[in-house]
Design a protein around this motif. Structure first.
Motif, mmCIF file in Angstrom:
data_model
loop_
_atom_site.group_PDB
_atom_site.id
_atom_site.type_symbol
_atom_site.label_atom_id
_atom_site.label_comp_id
_atom_site.label_asym_id
_atom_site.label_seq_id
_atom_site.Cartn_x
_atom_site.Cartn_y
_atom_site.Cartn_z
ATOM 1 N N MET A 144 19.212 2.029 -9.199
ATOM 2 C CA MET A 144 17.905 1.730 -9.530
ATOM 3 C C MET A 144 16.803 2.913 -9.358
ATOM 4 N N GLU A 145 16.060 3.160 -10.284
ATOM 5 C CA GLU A 145 15.301 4.481 -10.384
ATOM 6 C C GLU A 145 13.927 4.498 -9.128
ATOM 7 N N TYR A 146 13.698 3.117 -8.903
ATOM 8 C CA TYR A 146 12.685 3.007 -7.747
ATOM 9 C C TYR A 146 13.347 3.526 -6.380
ATOM 10 N N LEU A 147 14.483 3.307 -6.142
ATOM 11 C CA LEU A 147 15.057 3.923 -4.717
ATOM 12 C C LEU A 147 15.339 5.299 -4.846
ATOM 13 N N ASP A 148 15.738 5.640 -5.698
ATOM 14 C CA ASP A 148 15.661 7.335 -5.992
ATOM 15 C C ASP A 148 14.384 7.840 -5.563
ATOM 16 N N ARG A 149 13.236 7.503 -6.543
ATOM 17 C CA ARG A 149 11.986 7.911 -6.450
ATOM 18 C C ARG A 149 11.557 7.802 -4.839
ATOM 19 N N ILE A 150 11.766 6.735 -4.313
ATOM 20 C CA ILE A 150 11.272 6.509 -3.073
ATOM 21 C C ILE A 150 12.050 7.344 -1.925
ATOM 22 N N LYS A 151 13.299 7.670 -2.104
ATOM 23 C CA LYS A 151 13.937 8.708 -1.104
ATOM 24 C C LYS A 151 13.364 10.019 -1.567
ATOM 25 N N GLU A 152 13.108 10.386 -2.752
ATOM 26 C CA GLU A 152 12.495 11.839 -2.911
ATOM 27 C C GLU A 152 11.121 11.785 -2.415
ATOM 28 N N GLY A 153 10.168 10.696 -2.636
ATOM 29 C CA GLY A 153 8.783 10.785 -1.694
ATOM 30 C C GLY A 153 8.924 10.744 -0.371
ATOM 31 N N LEU A 154 9.888 10.100 0.326
ATOM 32 C CA LEU A 154 9.960 10.447 1.719
ATOM 33 C C LEU A 154 10.363 11.499 2.166
ATOM 34 N N THR A 155 11.028 12.466 1.460
ATOM 35 C CA THR A 155 11.253 13.906 1.757
ATOM 36 C C THR A 155 10.239 14.815 1.873
ATOM 37 N N LYS A 156 9.143 14.470 0.703
ATOM 38 C CA LYS A 156 8.313 15.356 0.469
ATOM 39 C C LYS A 156 6.887 15.062 1.026
ATOM 40 N N SER A 157 6.998 13.817 1.751
ATOM 41 C CA SER A 157 5.461 13.356 2.156
ATOM 42 C C SER A 157 5.612 13.030 3.802
ATOM 43 N N SER A 158 4.367 12.882 4.313
ATOM 44 C CA SER A 158 4.295 12.576 5.503
ATOM 45 C C SER A 158 3.573 11.131 5.819
ATOM 46 N N LEU A 159 3.525 10.525 4.754
ATOM 47 C CA LEU A 159 2.775 9.218 4.872
ATOM 48 C C LEU A 159 3.046 8.547 3.498
ATOM 49 N N LEU A 160 3.394 7.114 3.739
ATOM 50 C CA LEU A 160 3.356 6.243 2.383
ATOM 51 C C LEU A 160 2.383 5.182 2.603
ATOM 52 N N VAL A 161 1.331 4.954 1.669
ATOM 53 C CA VAL A 161 0.437 3.949 1.430
ATOM 54 C C VAL A 161 0.697 3.107 0.401
ATOM 55 N N TYR A 162 0.888 1.909 0.588
ATOM 56 C CA TYR A 162 0.931 0.880 -0.458
ATOM 57 C C TYR A 162 -0.071 -0.351 -0.561
ATOM 58 N N LYS A 163 -0.108 -1.000 -1.452
ATOM 59 C CA LYS A 163 -1.106 -1.808 -1.819
ATOM 60 C C LYS A 163 -0.544 -3.137 -2.889
ATOM 61 N N ASN A 164 -0.790 -4.284 -2.693
ATOM 62 C CA ASN A 164 -0.481 -5.014 -3.471
ATOM 63 C C ASN A 164 -1.261 -5.141 -4.675
ATOM 64 N N GLU A 165 -0.666 -5.259 -5.735
ATOM 65 C CA GLU A 165 -1.658 -5.232 -7.135
ATOM 66 C C GLU A 165 -1.114 -6.375 -8.186
ATOM 67 N N PRO A 166 -1.424 -6.949 -8.953
ATOM 68 C CA PRO A 166 -0.758 -7.788 -10.015
ATOM 69 C C PRO A 166 0.381 -7.220 -10.730
ATOM 70 N N ARG A 167 0.266 -6.024 -10.842
ATOM 71 C CA ARG A 167 1.489 -5.517 -11.573
ATOM 72 C C ARG A 167 2.697 -5.418 -10.637
ATOM 73 N N GLY A 168 2.671 -5.189 -9.474
ATOM 74 C CA GLY A 168 3.452 -4.997 -8.340
ATOM 75 C C GLY A 168 2.871 -4.264 -7.234
ATOM 76 N N LEU A 169 3.620 -3.738 -6.429
ATOM 77 C CA LEU A 169 3.286 -2.855 -5.360
ATOM 78 C C LEU A 169 2.908 -1.421 -5.623
ATOM 79 N N GLN A 170 1.643 -0.833 -5.493
ATOM 80 C CA GLN A 170 1.373 0.321 -5.938
ATOM 81 C C GLN A 170 1.743 1.129 -4.458
ATOM 82 N N CYS A 171 2.593 2.291 -4.596
ATOM 83 C CA CYS A 171 2.979 3.170 -3.835
ATOM 84 C C CYS A 171 2.326 4.600 -3.716
#
Length: 89
Positions: free
Chosen positions: A1-28
């Motif tokens: 899954m491409e999303y899992l790879d992107r989340i893993k990469e984002g976790l290593t480069k960031s200090s905070l994850l903000v998410y919001k439910n939208e009609p298209r899905g979950l905005q991270c």
């Protein structure tokens, strides 16, 4: 899954994850030093529910973020298992 790879990469480069439910899905959005490092929409319901369960009020930070980073292998396996189970039903 491409999303899992992107989340893993984002976790290593960031200090905070903000998410919001939208009609298209979950905005991270992954944030470091007040700047957005990466932002994308997760359209997969299983992954969106798993991410939203890790945070409080749309934010994953501090000890929750550290636990997600350190246990990311188990998190990823859990999401993949749930997706497979849903497909087999």
């Amino acid at each position: 899954m491409e999303y899992l790879d992107r989340i893993k990469e984002g976790l290593t480069k960031s200090s905070l994850l903000v998410y919001k439910n939208e009609p298209r899905g979950l905005q991270c959005s992954f944030v470091k030093g007040g700047l957005v490092v990466d932002s994308f929409v997760i359209e997969d319901d299983v992954l969106a529910q798993a991410i939203s369960a890790k945070g409080v009020n749309g934010i994953v930070e501090g000890s929750n973020l550290q636990m997600l980073r350190s246990n990311y292998g188990w998190f990823s396996l859990s999401v993949k298992t749930k997706k497979l189970y849903n497909e087999l039903q």
